[in-house]
Design a protein around this motif. Structure first.
Motif, PDB file in Angstrom:
ATOM      1  N   PRO A   1       0.820  -1.216   0.000  1.00  0.00           N
ATOM      2  CA  PRO A   1       0.000   0.000   0.000  1.00  0.00           C
ATOM      3  C   PRO A   1       0.855   1.269   0.000  1.00  0.00           C
ATOM      4  CG  PRO A   1       0.082  -0.929   2.195  1.00  0.00           C
ATOM      5  CD  PRO A   1       0.821  -1.887   1.307  1.00  0.00           C
ATOM      6  N   LEU A   2       0.320   2.310  -0.597  1.00  0.00           N
ATOM      7  CA  LEU A   2       0.958   3.630  -0.600  1.00  0.00           C
ATOM      8  C   LEU A   2      -0.075   4.630  -0.099  1.00  0.00           C
ATOM      9  CD1 LEU A   2       3.395   5.423  -1.355  1.00  0.00           C
ATOM     10  CD2 LEU A   2       2.414   5.609  -3.652  1.00  0.00           C
ATOM     11  N   SER A   3       0.201   5.252   1.053  1.00  0.00           N
ATOM     12  CA  SER A   3      -0.777   6.122   1.705  1.00  0.00           C
ATOM     13  C   SER A   3      -0.371   7.587   1.616  1.00  0.00           C
ATOM     14  CB  SER A   3      -0.913   5.733   3.176  1.00  0.00           C
ATOM     15  OG  SER A   3      -1.581   6.730   3.918  1.00  0.00           O
ATOM     16  N   PRO A   4      -1.285   8.479   1.198  1.00  0.00           N
ATOM     17  CA  PRO A   4      -0.953   9.908   1.177  1.00  0.00           C
ATOM     18  C   PRO A   4      -0.744  10.470   2.581  1.00  0.00           C
ATOM     19  CG  PRO A   4      -3.292   9.587   0.735  1.00  0.00           C
ATOM     20  CD  PRO A   4      -2.661   8.230   0.725  1.00  0.00           C
ATOM     21  N   VAL A   5      -1.380   9.883   3.566  1.00  0.00           N
ATOM     22  CA  VAL A   5      -1.184  10.344   4.945  1.00  0.00           C
ATOM     23  C   VAL A   5       0.254  10.075   5.384  1.00  0.00           C
ATOM     24  CG1 VAL A   5      -1.904  10.049   7.342  1.00  0.00           C
ATOM     25  CG2 VAL A   5      -3.619  10.029   5.513  1.00  0.00           C
TER      26      VAL A   5
END
Length: 465
Positions: A322-326
């Motif tokens: 996963p790649l999270s902007p947060v």
């Protein structure tokens, strides 16, 4: 020397590849040029300039589109084409109208009538226009999942109204009854609209035969007509030039995009798109032959939040990261380093493709927008995905990339510093593998959000160069 007859200004990279694929399926040749071009195009039938202008600030979108249009005119293109999405993605402050105004001025400089004519209709994938209203399958655009697109929510299906809010110029409609009456009636209606003060003319189309009729009318018009639309109308123009006939329209999945109409663009008697299921190799037509790509690892980068891409992510059986902007907002460098470390570990344990995904459902996207600020999430994710792609190619021996999402694809290609892309074998309608030329020997499949079957992330590799 083959000078391009079709010059295309595309508002994103996946749309450019989609249209180039349609031309190749019609038996022509195409090159995709990334960003505002400089040197003259190589020999080809269609020169497609891929910009990143769909959601760019208006002044920049107009300036870059106009520069691309001038380059295409100087290259000798006799038809200038404004490529936009088959779902007409553009807010009230969007760029379709302003870019059409600027390109109409450019064409008018040749002494021809300053009018643009087009349609986003793509009947073979369920994109149809009737009485100026755009349908996605059996749903009005405003009732389809596109109403909740995170960047360009489409909540008005009346295209004349949508375009009219983006330009001060008059917008007219050529309705289905006129189109059904044939090319002469369409040409007469376009001329009547022009004389009545219209600068932009949209056309109904509910079948591929309608697109053929519109194309025939356009090619009877000015020396350098200005056309607007998705890949479907470009395919019809290619058919009109070659004398080919479109097969009878058949219903297509509503999840497709404008590129799927390319399946109808093959000349009569040629092999159908189904031949794309065969292994890549000597069966390829000359227009699709690309430089050999060396062996290497496979990486999927998914940034699209469309319903189809989320389904493809959910269906993928391999390793997912996963790649999270947060996380990126808190520590950009650390989050990117973490993804790269996870990628390295995955490649050490498996030989299959690995997926890095930031795709999210509408509720999650809305939450990110509130938490991080408007546009911040997309900005972070595009920058991070581009850096991951660059580092994966440089450090992890990745040589084949499948990228989901127009904005994501643009960020990745710009990050890799690629200038021109040759169109190779396709794995489905509007889904060609492409190879930089010149540039590093990589294979890229740049997928628009709603394109492809649910298992695309697993099956795409069998046609990879």
């Amino acid at each position: 020397m083959t000078r391009p007859w079709l010059g295309v200004v595309a508002d994103d990279l996946t749309g450019a590849g989609d249209l180039a694929d349609a031309v190749c399926e019609a038996g022509g040749s195409a090159i995709v040029v990334v960003g505002t071009p400089g040197a003259p195009p190589p020999d080809c039938d269609a020169a497609v300039v891929a910009l990143k202008s769909r959601t760019a600030p208006r002044d920049r979108a107009v300036a870059e589109s106009l520069a691309a249009g001038r380059w295409l005119v100087d290259a000798g293109c006799t038809t200038l084409y404004q490529k936009y999405c088959s779902t007409f993605d553009s807010t009230d402050d969007g760029n379709i109208g302003p870019v059409a105004d600027a390109l109409a001025d450019l064409v008018a400089g040749d002494g021809t009538a300053p009018v643009s004519v087009g349609t986003p209709a793509t009947p073979r994938v369920g994109r149809t226009v009737y009485q100026g209203h755009l349908f996605v399958g059996r749903q009005l655009l405003s009732e389809s999942p596109l109403r909740d697109h995170p960047l360009t929510p489409m909540r008005d299906p009346d295209l004349v109204r949508v375009l009219g809010r983006q330009t001060a110029a008059r917008v007219a409609l050529v309705d289905r009854a006129t189109v059904a009456a044939g090319p002469d009636r369409v040409a007469t209606a376009i001329e009547a609209a022009r004389r009545d003060g219209a600068r932009h003319v949209l056309a109904d189309a509910v079948g591929d035969d309608d697109l053929d009729t519109i194309a025939a009318a356009l090619l009877r018009g000015p020396t350098r007509p200005l056309v607007g639309g998705a890949a479907g109308l470009a395919a019809a123009l290619a058919r009109a030039r070659s004398g080919a006939t479109a097969p009878a329209s058949t219903p297509g999945p509503a999840s497709g995009g404008s590129g799927a109409v390319a399946s109808s663009s093959a000349p009569a008697g040629s092999e159908a798109r189904a031949s794309s299921s065969a292994p890549a190799g000597n069966d390829l037509p000359a227009a699709r032959v690309v430089p050999v790509v060396p062996a290497g690892r496979r990486l999927i980068l998914s940034g699209s939040c469309s319903a189809r891409t989320r389904e493809q992510v959910d269906t993928f059986p391999g390793p997912r990261i996963p790649l999270s902007p947060v996380d990126l907002d808190v520590d950009f460098a650390g989050a990117v380093a973490g993804v790269l470390a996870a990628l390295d570990a995955a490649y050490r344990s498996v030989e299959e493709p690995v997926l890095v995904s930031s795709s999210a459902d509408p509720a999650q996207v809305a939450e990110f927008e509130v938490r991080l600020g408007a546009g911040r999430s997309a900005e972070l994710l595009e920058a991070a995905t581009a850096e991951i792609a660059v580092r994966a190619v440089a450090d992890l021996a990745v040589r084949r990339l499948l990228v989901a999402g127009g904005e994501t694809s643009g960020a990745v290609v710009h990050g890799l510093g690629l200038g021109a892309l040759r169109v190779g074998p396709a794995v489905g309608p509007g889904l060609p593998w492409m190879v930089p030329d010149p540039g590093p020997r990589l294979a890229l499949l740049l997928k628009s959000g709603n394109f492809g079957d649910p298992d695309l992330f697993t099956t795409a590799w069998h046609r990879c160069p």
